[in-house]
Design an enzyme around this catalytic site. Structure first.
Site, PDB file in Angstrom:
ATOM      1  N   ASN A 197     112.088 -65.711 -32.722  1.00  0.00           N
ATOM      2  CA  ASN A 197     110.660 -65.494 -32.509  1.00  0.00           C
ATOM      3  C   ASN A 197     109.875 -65.996 -33.726  1.00  0.00           C
ATOM      4  O   ASN A 197     110.059 -65.487 -34.825  1.00  0.00           O
ATOM      5  CB  ASN A 197     110.419 -63.994 -32.294  1.00  0.00           C
ATOM      6  CG  ASN A 197     108.965 -63.605 -32.278  1.00  0.00           C
ATOM      7  OD1 ASN A 197     108.076 -64.422 -32.107  1.00  0.00           O
ATOM      8  ND2 ASN A 197     108.708 -62.319 -32.454  1.00  0.00           N
TER       9      ASN A 197
ATOM     10  N   TYR B 191     118.370 -54.766 -25.949  1.00  0.00           N
ATOM     11  CA  TYR B 191     118.484 -56.168 -25.560  1.00  0.00           C
ATOM     12  C   TYR B 191     118.869 -56.273 -24.086  1.00  0.00           C
ATOM     13  O   TYR B 191     118.358 -57.127 -23.367  1.00  0.00           O
ATOM     14  CB  TYR B 191     119.521 -56.886 -26.428  1.00  0.00           C
ATOM     15  CG  TYR B 191     119.094 -57.027 -27.862  1.00  0.00           C
ATOM     16  CD1 TYR B 191     118.243 -58.054 -28.255  1.00  0.00           C
ATOM     17  CD2 TYR B 191     119.509 -56.113 -28.828  1.00  0.00           C
ATOM     18  CE1 TYR B 191     117.825 -58.172 -29.573  1.00  0.00           C
ATOM     19  CE2 TYR B 191     119.104 -56.230 -30.148  1.00  0.00           C
ATOM     20  CZ  TYR B 191     118.260 -57.263 -30.504  1.00  0.00           C
ATOM     21  OH  TYR B 191     117.853 -57.365 -31.807  1.00  0.00           O
TER      22      TYR B 191
ATOM     23  N   CYS C 159     109.162 -58.363 -31.786  1.00  0.00           N
ATOM     24  CA  CYS C 159     110.618 -58.399 -31.652  1.00  0.00           C
ATOM     25  C   CYS C 159     111.272 -57.216 -32.364  1.00  0.00           C
ATOM     26  O   CYS C 159     112.416 -56.872 -32.060  1.00  0.00           O
ATOM     27  CB  CYS C 159     111.164 -59.733 -32.149  1.00  0.00           C
ATOM     28  SG  CYS C 159     110.645 -60.180 -33.814  1.00  0.00           S
ATOM     29  N   HIS C 160     110.545 -56.564 -33.268  1.00  0.00           N
ATOM     30  CA  HIS C 160     111.089 -55.397 -33.971  1.00  0.00           C
ATOM     31  C   HIS C 160     111.286 -54.213 -33.028  1.00  0.00           C
ATOM     32  O   HIS C 160     111.992 -53.274 -33.358  1.00  0.00           O
ATOM     33  CB  HIS C 160     110.186 -55.000 -35.147  1.00  0.00           C
ATOM     34  CG  HIS C 160     108.797 -54.643 -34.759  1.00  0.00           C
ATOM     35  ND1 HIS C 160     107.809 -55.603 -34.578  1.00  0.00           N
ATOM     36  CD2 HIS C 160     108.211 -53.442 -34.501  1.00  0.00           C
ATOM     37  CE1 HIS C 160     106.684 -54.998 -34.241  1.00  0.00           C
ATOM     38  NE2 HIS C 160     106.901 -53.691 -34.185  1.00  0.00           N
TER      39      HIS C 160
ATOM     40  N   GLU D 132     104.728 -47.580 -36.377  1.00  0.00           N
ATOM     41  CA  GLU D 132     104.306 -47.424 -34.996  1.00  0.00           C
ATOM     42  C   GLU D 132     104.546 -46.011 -34.467  1.00  0.00           C
ATOM     43  O   GLU D 132     103.896 -45.587 -33.523  1.00  0.00           O
ATOM     44  CB  GLU D 132     104.992 -48.467 -34.102  1.00  0.00           C
ATOM     45  CG  GLU D 132     104.491 -49.866 -34.413  1.00  0.00           C
ATOM     46  CD  GLU D 132     104.970 -50.908 -33.437  1.00  0.00           C
ATOM     47  OE1 GLU D 132     105.620 -50.563 -32.418  1.00  0.00           O
ATOM     48  OE2 GLU D 132     104.698 -52.094 -33.676  1.00  0.00           O
TER      49      GLU D 132
END
Length: 162
Positions: free
Chosen positions: A120, A97, A128-129, A155
């Site tokens: 979001n 962040y 946002c993950h 991912e």
């Protein structure tokens, strides 16, 4: 005012509610825990969301790394900037962040960035993950931490969801 359309799709993360209008994709809601909040003015129609569904399926199967969709999230100018910057985080990578706050030019705004991240309206597509705590730990996610973990594992090619 253009009509707003919605459809629901099954995903490896549970059911998703997709909402769009002529401007683009407005929302993706996780509906596993709670029934979808449907506005009575919305019209159920999967056709305007066909491309979104197709790209989400390709993403979940590991065949898509970058979405190419018209997006139309609604938020404050600060939120919109945070969400725009989220799309710059490469597939399979994470940032803190604090780093995201630095990227928007306000290094002391990590809490505000966290709040914007948490609001979001288009998770997964606006990734946002991919934002984690400065200590490397997973922190809040609208769909719950287990879903955030699954998306990050997907991912990193550690998990094939479909």
């Amino acid at each position: 005012m253009s009509p707003t359309y919605f459809t629901q799709m099954e995903s490896p993360l549970g059911p998703l509610l997709l909402v769009a209008d002529d401007a683009g994709l407005r929302r993706i809601d996780f509906t596993r825990e709670k029934p979808p909040a449907l506005d009575p003015s919305w019209k159920e129609n999967p056709i305007p969301l066909k491309e979104t569904v197709g790209q989400l399926r390709a993403y979940f199967s590991g065949d898509l790394e970058a979405f190419d969709l018209a997006l139309a999230p609604e938020g404050t100018s600060f939120q919109l900037e945070v969400w725009r910057r989220l799309r710059d985080i490469p597939f399979g990578q994470t940032i803190s962040y604090g780093e995201l706050a630095r990227r928007i030019g306000n290094p002391r705004a990590s809490r505000a960035v966290g709040l914007a991240n948490g609001s979001n309206p288009i998770p997964i597509v606006i990734p946002c993950h991919r934002v984690i705590g400065s200590n490397g730990k997973l922190t809040g996610y609208g769909g719950g931490l287990p879903l955030k973990e699954k998306l990050l594992a997907l991912e990193r090619r550690q998990l094939r969801l479909l």
